[in-house]
Design an enzyme around this catalytic site. Structure first.
Site, PDB file in Angstrom:
ATOM      1  N   THR A 100      34.106 -80.118-110.102  1.00 29.37           N
ATOM      2  CA  THR A 100      35.020 -79.982-111.231  1.00 29.37           C
ATOM      3  C   THR A 100      34.798 -78.592-111.799  1.00 29.37           C
ATOM      4  O   THR A 100      33.762 -78.309-112.398  1.00 29.37           O
ATOM      5  CB  THR A 100      34.764 -81.057-112.297  1.00 29.37           C
TER       6      THR A 100
ATOM      7  N   LYS B 168      30.803 -80.161-120.236  1.00 32.26           N
ATOM      8  CA  LYS B 168      31.186 -79.061-119.355  1.00 32.26           C
ATOM      9  C   LYS B 168      32.663 -79.183-118.990  1.00 32.26           C
ATOM     10  O   LYS B 168      33.420 -78.209-119.061  1.00 32.26           O
ATOM     11  CB  LYS B 168      30.307 -79.063-118.098  1.00 32.26           C
TER      12      LYS B 168
ATOM     13  N   LYS C  70      42.499 -82.924-112.741  1.00 32.17           N
ATOM     14  CA  LYS C  70      41.221 -83.469-113.191  1.00 32.17           C
ATOM     15  C   LYS C  70      41.044 -83.269-114.696  1.00 32.17           C
ATOM     16  O   LYS C  70      40.486 -84.134-115.395  1.00 32.17           O
ATOM     17  CB  LYS C  70      40.073 -82.802-112.423  1.00 32.17           C
TER      18      LYS C  70
END
Length: 301
Positions: free
Chosen positions: A111, A254, A186
């Site tokens: 990611t 994050k 995502k």
């Protein structure tokens, strides 16, 4: 400790030479599924002990650096921590691009930002290679069970080549657009999760304050319009104050940082997401950096 990939059935595909870079809680079982599906797998991990443990369990071989792991591979998969980690395993004299053969495909399950995906896609094309950004959803359990959802960005032809191979570790592998689109999808996924978990946390905390048997209530409302994956899989563990189910608060922060950076670029307004990001910061201060994302409820009880 990394969970091993369980035995499951795999679609019959031609055996390929593949590499997998990054054997963390996600990458270790993901690479295992590729080996179990019949592919010849070479792995690389910064910790050589973990790479050797993987080889002892699944076969294949370990390489000393990404370039050596990628040498001769038809497809190179990676699942590392962030943009900088990704650049480190891709670029440079020991990076995967240095070792990949012409026409090979790099599939990135990290990611990361859409920006780095586009950067590495362009660098790959300049070298006669292909790059597909392919972040995953499903967490550690999805990786272990080979039931991830993979959202891909990149050119159609390499995607069609990697899709049947990637299905060894996933229940769905879908191209959602050009380079960077997988990472953007995502981000949409993480925005949805952030709001859902906060809503579920507030609902459980409210019900407990009201004196309800919240496990019973979750059973009841889980049959109606309030039902969600988060409720089904995290609701009762939130009631029990158990927060050791995979995707950590540090990782979510994050990811939400990537989301908020992208929103500043594209002008999207994300007031709830920004607020929940700060709630996760509170959890970190409480000592919950490695708790799973359902630990939002600890702010409310």
């Amino acid at each position: 400790m990394n969970a091993a990939a369980p035995i499951r059935s795999y679609e019959t595909t031609p055996s390929l030479q593949v590499a997998f870079l990054g054997l963390g809680v996600m990458g270790y079982p993901m690479a295992g599924h590729l080996a179990r599906a019949g592919h010849s797998v070479t792995v690389y991990n910064r910790s050589t002990a973990k790479a050797q443990a993987w080889v002892a369990e699944y076969g294949g071989r370990a390489a000393a650096n990404p370039a050596l792991a990628a040498a001769g591979a038809d497809i190179v998969f990676a699942c590392v921590g962030n943009d900088d980690d990704l650049r480190a395993v891709v670029l440079g004299e020991q990076g995967a691009f240095k070792g990949m053969k012409a026409g090979a495909i790099f599939v990135d399950h990290t990611t990361a930002s859409a920006e780095v995906a586009r950067e590495l896609h362009a660098a790959a094309l300049a070298l006669g290679l292909h790059f597909v950004d392919a972040p995953v959803s499903g967490g550690q359990a999805g990786a272990v069970n080979g039931a991830l959802t993979v959202m891909c960005g990149g050119d159609a032809a390499p995607f069609e080549r990697i899709q049947p191979v990637t299905l060894a570790m996933a229940k769905a592998v879908t191209r959602v657009g050009e380079s960077g689109a997988g990472q953007l999808a995502k981000m949409v996924n993480q925005i949805c999760i952030a709001g859902l978990v906060q809503g579920l946390a507030e609902a459980i905390a409210f019900g407990e304050k009201a004196g309800l048997d919240m496990k019973q209530v979750l059973d009841v409302i889980g049959k109606g319009a309030a039902q969600s994956w988060q409720m089904d899989n995290r609701g009762k563990t939130m009631v029990d104050k158990q927060f050791n189910f995979g995707f950590a608060v540090d990782w979510m922060r994050k990811d939400l940082g990537l989301v908020l950076d992208e929103a500043r670029r594209n002008g999207a307004r994300l007031p709830v997401t920004a607020l929940v990001d700060q709630f996760y910061a509170d959890v970190q201060v409480q000592g919950g950096r490695r708790w799973d994302t359902s630990s939002l409820i600890t702010r409310l009880v």
